[in-house]
Design a protein around this motif. Structure first.
Motif, PDB file in Angstrom:
ATOM      1  N   ALA A 142      33.280  -2.191   4.916  1.00  0.00           N
ATOM      2  CA  ALA A 142      34.300  -2.545   5.889  1.00  0.00           C
ATOM      3  C   ALA A 142      34.423  -1.498   6.989  1.00  0.00           C
ATOM      4  N   PRO A 143      34.781  -1.931   8.214  1.00  0.00           N
ATOM      5  CA  PRO A 143      34.937  -1.000   9.345  1.00  0.00           C
ATOM      6  C   PRO A 143      36.349  -0.410   9.370  1.00  0.00           C
ATOM      7  N   THR A 144      36.628   0.471   8.456  1.00  0.00           N
ATOM      8  CA  THR A 144      38.004   0.942   8.282  1.00  0.00           C
ATOM      9  C   THR A 144      38.496   1.835   9.420  1.00  0.00           C
ATOM     10  N   GLU A 145      37.594   2.225  10.337  1.00  0.00           N
ATOM     11  CA  GLU A 145      38.012   2.939  11.548  1.00  0.00           C
ATOM     12  C   GLU A 145      38.414   1.954  12.651  1.00  0.00           C
ATOM     13  N   ASN A 146      38.224   0.664  12.400  1.00  0.00           N
ATOM     14  CA  ASN A 146      38.433  -0.347  13.435  1.00  0.00           C
ATOM     15  C   ASN A 146      39.363  -1.456  12.965  1.00  0.00           C
ATOM     16  N   MET A 147      40.174  -1.177  11.942  1.00  0.00           N
ATOM     17  CA  MET A 147      41.054  -2.205  11.397  1.00  0.00           C
ATOM     18  C   MET A 147      42.208  -1.558  10.631  1.00  0.00           C
ATOM     19  N   ILE A 148      43.332  -2.242  10.597  1.00  0.00           N
ATOM     20  CA  ILE A 148      44.456  -1.831   9.763  1.00  0.00           C
ATOM     21  C   ILE A 148      44.155  -2.282   8.334  1.00  0.00           C
ATOM     22  N   HIS A 149      44.334  -1.395   7.368  1.00  0.00           N
ATOM     23  CA  HIS A 149      43.913  -1.723   6.006  1.00  0.00           C
ATOM     24  C   HIS A 149      44.612  -0.829   4.985  1.00  0.00           C
ATOM     25  N   ASP A 150      44.390  -1.110   3.736  1.00  0.00           N
ATOM     26  CA  ASP A 150      44.722  -0.244   2.599  1.00  0.00           C
ATOM     27  C   ASP A 150      44.141  -0.895   1.354  1.00  0.00           C
ATOM     28  N   ALA A 151      44.341  -0.263   0.214  1.00  0.00           N
ATOM     29  CA  ALA A 151      43.949  -0.842  -1.068  1.00  0.00           C
ATOM     30  C   ALA A 151      45.210  -1.132  -1.860  1.00  0.00           C
ATOM     31  N   SER A 152      45.115  -2.070  -2.791  1.00  0.00           N
ATOM     32  CA  SER A 152      46.239  -2.377  -3.670  1.00  0.00           C
ATOM     33  C   SER A 152      45.773  -2.381  -5.117  1.00  0.00           C
ATOM     34  N   THR A 153      46.565  -1.743  -5.977  1.00  0.00           N
ATOM     35  CA  THR A 153      46.313  -1.789  -7.427  1.00  0.00           C
ATOM     36  C   THR A 153      47.433  -2.545  -8.135  1.00  0.00           C
ATOM     37  N   ALA A 154      48.194  -3.322  -7.365  1.00  0.00           N
ATOM     38  CA  ALA A 154      49.414  -3.951  -7.894  1.00  0.00           C
ATOM     39  C   ALA A 154      49.156  -4.830  -9.106  1.00  0.00           C
ATOM     40  N   GLU A 155      48.021  -5.509  -9.142  1.00  0.00           N
ATOM     41  CA  GLU A 155      47.752  -6.454 -10.220  1.00  0.00           C
ATOM     42  C   GLU A 155      46.826  -5.884 -11.289  1.00  0.00           C
ATOM     43  N   MET A 156      46.516  -4.608 -11.187  1.00  0.00           N
ATOM     44  CA  MET A 156      45.622  -3.987 -12.155  1.00  0.00           C
ATOM     45  C   MET A 156      46.395  -3.539 -13.396  1.00  0.00           C
ATOM     46  N   THR A 199      49.464   1.578  15.525  1.00  0.00           N
ATOM     47  CA  THR A 199      49.366   0.737  14.329  1.00  0.00           C
ATOM     48  C   THR A 199      50.743   0.223  13.929  1.00  0.00           C
ATOM     49  N   ASN A 200      51.713   1.123  13.878  1.00  0.00           N
ATOM     50  CA  ASN A 200      53.064   0.729  13.486  1.00  0.00           C
ATOM     51  C   ASN A 200      53.724  -0.163  14.527  1.00  0.00           C
ATOM     52  N   GLU A 201      53.422   0.086  15.806  1.00  0.00           N
ATOM     53  CA  GLU A 201      53.993  -0.755  16.855  1.00  0.00           C
ATOM     54  C   GLU A 201      53.545  -2.199  16.706  1.00  0.00           C
ATOM     55  N   PHE A 202      52.279  -2.390  16.327  1.00  0.00           N
ATOM     56  CA  PHE A 202      51.785  -3.759  16.126  1.00  0.00           C
ATOM     57  C   PHE A 202      52.575  -4.459  15.023  1.00  0.00           C
ATOM     58  N   MET A 203      52.790  -3.768  13.907  1.00  0.00           N
ATOM     59  CA  MET A 203      53.481  -4.411  12.791  1.00  0.00           C
ATOM     60  C   MET A 203      54.969  -4.599  13.080  1.00  0.00           C
ATOM     61  N   GLN A 204      55.525  -3.769  13.930  1.00  0.00           N
ATOM     62  CA  GLN A 204      56.902  -3.976  14.372  1.00  0.00           C
ATOM     63  C   GLN A 204      57.016  -5.180  15.300  1.00  0.00           C
ATOM     64  N   ARG A 205      56.043  -5.330  16.198  1.00  0.00           N
ATOM     65  CA  ARG A 205      56.115  -6.401  17.189  1.00  0.00           C
ATOM     66  C   ARG A 205      55.651  -7.741  16.627  1.00  0.00           C
ATOM     67  N   TYR A 206      54.749  -7.692  15.642  1.00  0.00           N
ATOM     68  CA  TYR A 206      54.228  -8.929  15.040  1.00  0.00           C
ATOM     69  C   TYR A 206      54.461  -8.899  13.529  1.00  0.00           C
ATOM     70  N   PRO A 207      55.725  -8.884  13.084  1.00  0.00           N
ATOM     71  CA  PRO A 207      56.023  -8.735  11.657  1.00  0.00           C
ATOM     72  C   PRO A 207      55.589  -9.924  10.804  1.00  0.00           C
ATOM     73  N   GLU A 208      55.297 -11.050  11.423  1.00  0.00           N
ATOM     74  CA  GLU A 208      54.892 -12.231  10.652  1.00  0.00           C
ATOM     75  C   GLU A 208      53.376 -12.411  10.615  1.00  0.00           C
ATOM     76  N   TYR A 209      52.626 -11.512  11.296  1.00  0.00           N
ATOM     77  CA  TYR A 209      51.174 -11.663  11.242  1.00  0.00           C
ATOM     78  C   TYR A 209      50.696 -11.329   9.823  1.00  0.00           C
ATOM     79  N   PRO A 210      49.919 -12.210   9.193  1.00  0.00           N
ATOM     80  CA  PRO A 210      49.577 -12.016   7.774  1.00  0.00           C
ATOM     81  C   PRO A 210      48.570 -10.904   7.525  1.00  0.00           C
ATOM     82  N   VAL A 211      48.687 -10.308   6.360  1.00  0.00           N
ATOM     83  CA  VAL A 211      47.700  -9.364   5.836  1.00  0.00           C
ATOM     84  C   VAL A 211      46.793 -10.139   4.886  1.00  0.00           C
ATOM     85  N   VAL A 212      45.504  -9.886   4.965  1.00  0.00           N
ATOM     86  CA  VAL A 212      44.535 -10.513   4.060  1.00  0.00           C
ATOM     87  C   VAL A 212      44.412  -9.651   2.805  1.00  0.00           C
ATOM     88  N   LYS A 213      44.482 -10.293   1.660  1.00  0.00           N
ATOM     89  CA  LYS A 213      44.236  -9.610   0.385  1.00  0.00           C
ATOM     90  C   LYS A 213      42.941 -10.151  -0.194  1.00  0.00           C
TER      91      LYS A 213
END
Length: 283
Positions: A252-266, A227-241
């Motif tokens: 959501a298939p959270t076993e088959n995708m990179i993900h997290d939750a955000s409370t930044a705007e709450m 997972t980390n290698e992907f984000m190191q090699r493709y640092p400009e690939y966008p995250v969907v919010k």
């Protein structure tokens, strides 16, 4: 800027409640500027695990071409789709009557979930999601919790005592070749604010191929290092919010995708209920 690819897609289940919410808050999706090593300068928060990643700001709205890659008009397969579901009024009314809006701390949520009124509301929630099941097993609630607002990413690794950052779940422990057979997740937003589901719209096999993985490795489990290698090699690939409004849930298939939750705007406590199982994305 790395170009968005088409793989994991989003579908909004067609019901009147969802349509009403869309009229009030029409913007659903934003894209990050990529990913970066995670940091949080606020001292009283749980800090990030070493080597964790987070989305890189600024966020922007997708172009029409990008939106066409992300959204579909028919329910997608559960292993490569994110569904948005609006809970019916009778289910939400039970939680409201139980006093869920008054909860302001994680401890209060922990106490609340053992109360009889809450248990009755959770039983109604299970009843509602029963027809979504793809297996004979009924929906099982794996957790109900509260998380503080203002967190760019919110998931905590309880074993390490730090925040994961963007990650892939591995509850099922399946090898990469069987990731499509993994359980998926329902997460219900019972808070007072919209919460945000963050994800990279690529399946694990997509990422494996982008990293140049060998066929001989398909039988091995997915690892945090990949997972980390992907984000190191493709640092400009966008995250969907993806915005999940109060009273809505995502599947959501959270076993088959990179993900997290955000409370930044709450502004208020993030109150959620989690269920893992085999769930279809309904029309």
């Amino acid at each position: 800027m790395s170009s968005l690819r088409q793989s994991i897609v989003i579908y909004r289940c067609q019901n009147r409640e969802s349509e009403a919410t869309e009229k009030e808050l029409p913007i659903r999706v934003w894209l990050s500027s990529g990913t970066q090593l995670a940091f949080d300068s606020v001292p009283d928060r749980i800090q990030y695990c070493e080597g964790a990643f987070m989305p890189k700001e600024p966020w922007r709205e997708p172009t029409p071409a990008e939106s066409a890659l992300l959204w579909v008009h028919e329910p997608p397969p559960q292993y490569s789709g994110v569904g948005i579901v609006r809970l019916p009024p009778d289910v939400l009314a039970l939680f409201a009557a139980a006093g869920i809006a008054s909860l302001t701390t994680p401890l209060q949520v922990a106490e609340f979930k053992s109360e009889e009124k809450c248990r009755q509301a959770l039983d109604k929630l299970i009843e509602y999601f029963q027809p979504f099941c793809l297996s004979d097993a009924p929906p099982i609630i794996n957790g109900m919790g509260g998380r503080q607002p203002g967190l760019s990413t919110a998931t905590i690794d309880n074993k390490r005592g730090c925040r994961n950052g963007l990650h892939t779940d591995n509850w099922d422990g399946l090898p990469l070749a069987k990731k499509q057979e993994a359980t998926n997740r329902i997460c219900v937003n019972l808070g007072r604010d919209s919460r945000y589901f963050l994800f990279v719209n690529l399946t694990e096999i997509d990422i494996f191929e982008m990293l140049g993985g060998r066929d001989s490795d398909l039988g091995k489990p997915w690892t945090r290092q990949l997972t980390n290698e992907f984000m190191q090699r493709y640092p400009e690939y966008p995250v969907v919010k993806l915005r999940i409004a109060p009273g809505e849930a995502y599947i959501a298939p959270t076993e088959n995708m990179i993900h997290d939750a955000s409370t930044a705007e709450m502004k208020h406590l993030d109150v959620k209920v989690m269920m893992r199982g085999y769930y279809r994305i309904p029309a």
